[in-house]
Structures are given as C-alpha cells and as structure tokens.
Design a protein around this motif. Structure first.
Motif, PDB file in Angstrom:
ATOM      1  N   VAL A 109       0.875  -1.182   0.000  1.00  0.00           N
ATOM      2  CA  VAL A 109       0.000   0.000   0.000  1.00  0.00           C
ATOM      3  C   VAL A 109       0.909   1.227   0.000  1.00  0.00           C
ATOM      4  O   VAL A 109       1.995   1.189   0.573  1.00  0.00           O
ATOM      5  CB  VAL A 109      -0.950   0.043   1.229  1.00  0.00           C
ATOM      6  N   ASP A 111       1.275   5.790  -1.157  1.00  0.00           N
ATOM      7  CA  ASP A 111       0.596   6.989  -1.652  1.00  0.00           C
ATOM      8  C   ASP A 111       0.380   6.917  -3.163  1.00  0.00           C
ATOM      9  O   ASP A 111      -0.497   7.572  -3.703  1.00  0.00           O
ATOM     10  CB  ASP A 111       1.328   8.277  -1.233  1.00  0.00           C
ATOM     11  N   GLU A 141       5.828   7.003  -0.361  1.00  0.00           N
ATOM     12  CA  GLU A 141       5.717   6.310   0.918  1.00  0.00           C
ATOM     13  C   GLU A 141       4.927   5.028   0.699  1.00  0.00           C
ATOM     14  O   GLU A 141       3.951   5.023  -0.058  1.00  0.00           O
ATOM     15  CB  GLU A 141       4.978   7.198   1.931  1.00  0.00           C
ATOM     16  N   TRP A 150       0.833  -4.884   9.416  1.00  0.00           N
ATOM     17  CA  TRP A 150       1.541  -3.761   8.807  1.00  0.00           C
ATOM     18  C   TRP A 150       3.050  -4.000   8.877  1.00  0.00           C
ATOM     19  O   TRP A 150       3.594  -4.195   9.959  1.00  0.00           O
ATOM     20  CB  TRP A 150       1.193  -2.490   9.568  1.00  0.00           C
ATOM     21  N   GLU A 159      14.548   5.687   3.223  1.00  0.00           N
ATOM     22  CA  GLU A 159      14.365   6.196   4.587  1.00  0.00           C
ATOM     23  C   GLU A 159      13.024   5.726   5.124  1.00  0.00           C
ATOM     24  O   GLU A 159      12.226   5.114   4.390  1.00  0.00           O
ATOM     25  CB  GLU A 159      14.449   7.732   4.604  1.00  0.00           C
ATOM     26  N   TYR A 160      12.808   6.005   6.368  1.00  0.00           N
ATOM     27  CA  TYR A 160      11.525   5.656   6.996  1.00  0.00           C
ATOM     28  C   TYR A 160      10.936   6.908   7.624  1.00  0.00           C
ATOM     29  O   TYR A 160      11.666   7.777   8.106  1.00  0.00           O
ATOM     30  CB  TYR A 160      11.715   4.600   8.087  1.00  0.00           C
ATOM     31  N   VAL A 161       9.642   6.998   7.601  1.00  0.00           N
ATOM     32  CA  VAL A 161       8.973   8.040   8.374  1.00  0.00           C
ATOM     33  C   VAL A 161       7.973   7.343   9.295  1.00  0.00           C
ATOM     34  O   VAL A 161       7.560   6.205   9.025  1.00  0.00           O
ATOM     35  CB  VAL A 161       8.250   9.090   7.491  1.00  0.00           C
ATOM     36  N   ARG A 162       7.656   8.018  10.372  1.00  0.00           N
ATOM     37  CA  ARG A 162       6.725   7.401  11.315  1.00  0.00           C
ATOM     38  C   ARG A 162       5.519   8.311  11.476  1.00  0.00           C
ATOM     39  O   ARG A 162       5.649   9.463  11.871  1.00  0.00           O
ATOM     40  CB  ARG A 162       7.414   7.182  12.663  1.00  0.00           C
ATOM     41  N   THR A 163       4.393   7.799  11.120  1.00  0.00           N
ATOM     42  CA  THR A 163       3.154   8.533  11.389  1.00  0.00           C
ATOM     43  C   THR A 163       2.170   7.560  12.028  1.00  0.00           C
ATOM     44  O   THR A 163       2.219   6.358  11.739  1.00  0.00           O
ATOM     45  CB  THR A 163       2.519   9.093  10.095  1.00  0.00           C
ATOM     46  N   PHE A 164       1.334   8.083  12.874  1.00  0.00           N
ATOM     47  CA  PHE A 164       0.338   7.266  13.573  1.00  0.00           C
ATOM     48  C   PHE A 164       1.018   6.133  14.342  1.00  0.00           C
ATOM     49  O   PHE A 164       0.445   5.057  14.504  1.00  0.00           O
ATOM     50  CB  PHE A 164      -0.683   6.687  12.584  1.00  0.00           C
ATOM     51  N   GLY A 165       2.242   6.374  14.763  1.00  0.00           N
ATOM     52  CA  GLY A 165       2.929   5.372  15.573  1.00  0.00           C
ATOM     53  C   GLY A 165       3.457   4.184  14.785  1.00  0.00           C
ATOM     54  O   GLY A 165       3.959   3.223  15.362  1.00  0.00           O
ATOM     55  N   GLU A 166       3.358   4.226  13.470  1.00  0.00           N
ATOM     56  CA  GLU A 166       3.846   3.113  12.638  1.00  0.00           C
ATOM     57  C   GLU A 166       4.881   3.642  11.647  1.00  0.00           C
ATOM     58  O   GLU A 166       4.805   4.788  11.226  1.00  0.00           O
ATOM     59  CB  GLU A 166       2.682   2.493  11.843  1.00  0.00           C
ATOM     60  N   VAL A 168       6.700   3.844   8.012  1.00  0.00           N
ATOM     61  CA  VAL A 168       6.375   3.755   6.601  1.00  0.00           C
ATOM     62  C   VAL A 168       7.690   3.912   5.837  1.00  0.00           C
ATOM     63  O   VAL A 168       8.524   4.735   6.204  1.00  0.00           O
ATOM     64  CB  VAL A 168       5.382   4.879   6.204  1.00  0.00           C
TER      65      VAL A 168
END
Lengths: 178, 223
Positions: A109, A111, A141, A150, A159-166, A168
């Motif tokens: 999944v 964007d 992402e 997930w 790289e990684y980004v973290r949104t909603f505690g998870e 991506v």
C-alpha cells in the motif's frame, strides 16, 4: 458473348482439338500437348485451406500451450506500448519485494495507490513475494501488509517516516534522491 | 518436457508483467460521487465548485480525490465534514491537496482513531500555511493566485514539499537538525518533482533559522 465467357469456350475448343490429335504426337511435343489437354486445376486459397483443415488434429494440450503463448505475447506487447503521461517524465519500473514465508495474502500500500492494496505474488513458492509497479519520478511512501499485519520497514527503503505510531518506508525515484 | 519448458516460460513472462496503476477517474465521476455524500447541504454547496476548480487546475487529482471521498462516505457525517472543511480551506488558499487527502487515506488504512487522523490532517495543513508564509517573507516565492482556480505554479510544489519535510521532521523526530533534514529532502527531490530553478534559491538561503520559523509558525497557526 461476354468477354469472360469467351476464354473458357476457347480453352475448351483448343483442348478438344489437341486431344483428337494426341495419339500422333510423341516425345516432348506429346508431353506438352498432353499437359495442355489436361491443364492443372487452379484451386483458390480458400479451397486449399478448406481441404487441409479436416485433416488437422489439434491436441488439447497444444491448444492450451498456444493459448498461453498468445496471452504472454499480449502481456509483452502491452508492456511495450503502455501509455505514458505527457506531463511527467517517463515511468520507471519499481520492484516491491518482501520475504514472507508461509503468508497467504501480501500487498503493498502506498501513496501511489491512494493507500489501496496492490497484491504481491510468490511465483516460485519460496516465500519471496513481489510485484513491479510503474511509477513516475517522485517520493513515495509505502508499506507492506502481510496477512493483515503492517510491515512498514522495507530493508531497501531510502528512509523511513513514522506517522500514527507506525513506520512507513520511503523510496525516491529519479532526481538526486535516486 | 518441451511443454513443461513452454509453460514455465509463459509463467516467467507473466511474472515479469508489471502492474500499471489504473487510469485516473474522470473529474466528473469525482464530482458525481461527491453529490451522493451525506453531508450538510451548506458544505456541499460551498465545496463542490471549489473541488471542481481544484480538479481542473491540478491542485486536486481525481485518483486521490475519489478514494478519499469514498472512504469519507463510510465515516460518520461529522467526521467527513471535518476532513472536507480542511481540504476546502486548503484549496481556497491555492494549495496542492493530494498529499492531504492521501494522509487521511493512510490513517484510515492503518485503522487509526479518527481523532488522530484529524489531528494529523490539521498539522499538515498548518505546515502548508506556515511554509507559504515564511517562504513569502524570505522572498523565495511570490504571491501566488491564493485561489483554487489559478494556474498551478512550480512554487506551489516547493511550498508543499517544504511543508511536508517540516511536518515529517515533527513526526519522525530524527537525530539530525531540522535544517539538515529539510535540505536533504529538497536535494533528493531536486530534478524530479522540484525544478532546480525553483528549489535552488531556497537551498541557497536555507538556514536553521528559516526552517525553525516554519516549525514555530506551524504551532501559531494551530493555536
């Protein structure tokens, strides 16, 4: 008499005259005369095909193979002739792959798909699931969803980004982030 | 044996086949779907023309707008209205709203509580406003159309990417400085989604102070 009817009539008359004098002719002259007396029948392509078809036996397995070959050809031709958006640089093929031995349902999944799942496949049955997605240059992402779980950290991500505690994963395509 | 090889070959070709994302729906399809949503008539009347203009100007894309509206339509009306109100404000100010809609879709896909999705959307919107404000102050960008229907300018993408980098910094909280994080992001996008002629002037003047102003302005907008 119409012109198209005249030619068969003349041919028939010539043939009859030659046949009458055939017995007195020998050698090459005789062979030529006999050939003229019995001209080979010219068959149309349609008649030839109609004659051959009943003798052809198509085995089911060959029909199956031929069908798949045509399908594969269609896929290849389709790949080569994909429409490309005019406003964007050419799309690049992007392989999304994740190791998930024993998994039943694996999707990516991101964007690029409005976070709607795109299924991955384990073609070899070795637990490595993959799919190739054509994407124009940009920053993307994404995450994998393995049997509803997930999986946000792709080892090959830029790289990684973290949104909603998870987490991506992020992938750059084109530009200096490539 | 030959048949097996042939079948294997065919499957190998099939395996190489790549997924092409389905073509975007027509703008009319998005607008038609919007009309079916159960939201207040006032918001519907206000939002519809702004969405239509945003779609035609390229500030909203139908491939994100349609799933966004579809997902909102299965949420309670009050929640759908909250999200639509933010998108409406963003479009009215001339922002590109695809990432905002995508962020909501991401939160919903991750089965996050609505309050978190809404808070996230609010922070992203505030980042956009703050980035536009600061970049204008520094003379990096000019005053754009500030409306949904104006022509989409390269600087609109610069505002978006700068805002997104600052927002990501807030969510990720990396070890590096905010300036290093934003610079690194802009460099990665240089030449792909950001034209060098647009991003280079910002890179030339990018300082911790500049990005810190966006970061702080983001919270002023909130309060």
């Amino acid at each position: 008499m119409p012109l198209d009817e005249l030619e068969p009539a003349i041919c028939e008359a010539i043939s009859r005259e030659i046949q009458e004098g055939l017995s007195v002719l020998d050698g090459v002259e005789g062979r030529v005369a006999r050939r003229l007396a019995h001209p080979p029948v010219r068959r149309s392509i349609r008649n030839r095909v109609a004659g051959v078809l009943p003798s052809v036996q198509i085995r089911p397995r060959w029909a199956f193979v031929a069908g798949f070959a045509l399908l594969a050809l269609g896929i290849v031709v389709g790949r080569l002739s994909l429409p490309i958006s005019r406003g964007l640089p050419a799309s690049a093929t992007n392989l999304f792959t994740v190791a998930a031995p024993g998994a039943r349902d694996v999707a990516v999944v991101g964007d690029f798909s409005a976070w709607q799942p795109i299924s991955l496949f384990d073609h070899d049955g070795n637990g490595v699931w993959s799919v190739t997605v054509a994407l124009p240059p940009g920053r993307y992402e994404y995450a994998f969803v393995v049997d509803g779980r997930w999986v946000g950290q792709d080892p090959v991500a830029a790289e990684y980004v973290r949104t909603f505690g998870e987490y991506v994963s992020v992938r750059y395509i084109g530009g200096e982030g490539l | 044996m030959r048949i097996r090889v042939l079948i294997l070959l065919v499957f190998a070709v099939g395996a190489m086949a790549q997924v092409t994302l389905s073509p975007p729906p027509a703008a009319g399809e998005v607008l038609d779907f919007f009309q079916t949503m159960v939201i207040s008539p006032d918001l519907k009347a206000k939002f519809a023309p702004v969405l239509a203009t945003g779609l035609s100007a390229g500030r909203a894309s139908s491939q994100y707008a349609l799933p966004f509206l579809q997902q909102l339509s299965v949420q309670p009306s009050a929640q759908a209205e909250e999200a639509l109100a933010v998108i409406h404000r963003a479009l009215e100010r001339g922002f590109i709203v695809d990432p905002l809609m995508n962020d909501v879709l991401k939160g919903l896909q991750m089965r996050q509580p609505w309050e978190r999705v809404k808070a996230n959307l609010g922070i992203r919107y505030n980042c956009l406003v703050a980035a536009q404000h600061v970049l204008l102050q520094y003379g990096i960008i000019g005053i754009g159309p500030q409306a949904p229907g104006g022509p989409l300018l390269p600087q609109d993408r610069l505002v978006l990417e700068t805002a997104w980098a600052v927002g990501d910094y807030y969510f990720v909280q990396p070890q590096e400085t905010l300036e290093a994080y934003v610079r690194s992001r802009l460099l990665k996008l240089r030449g792909s989604v950001l034209d060098p002629s647009v991003v280079d002037p910002l890179l030339a003047v990018l300082t911790q102070d500049l990005v810190q102003q966006i970061y702080q302005a983001m919270w002023i907008v909130v309060n």
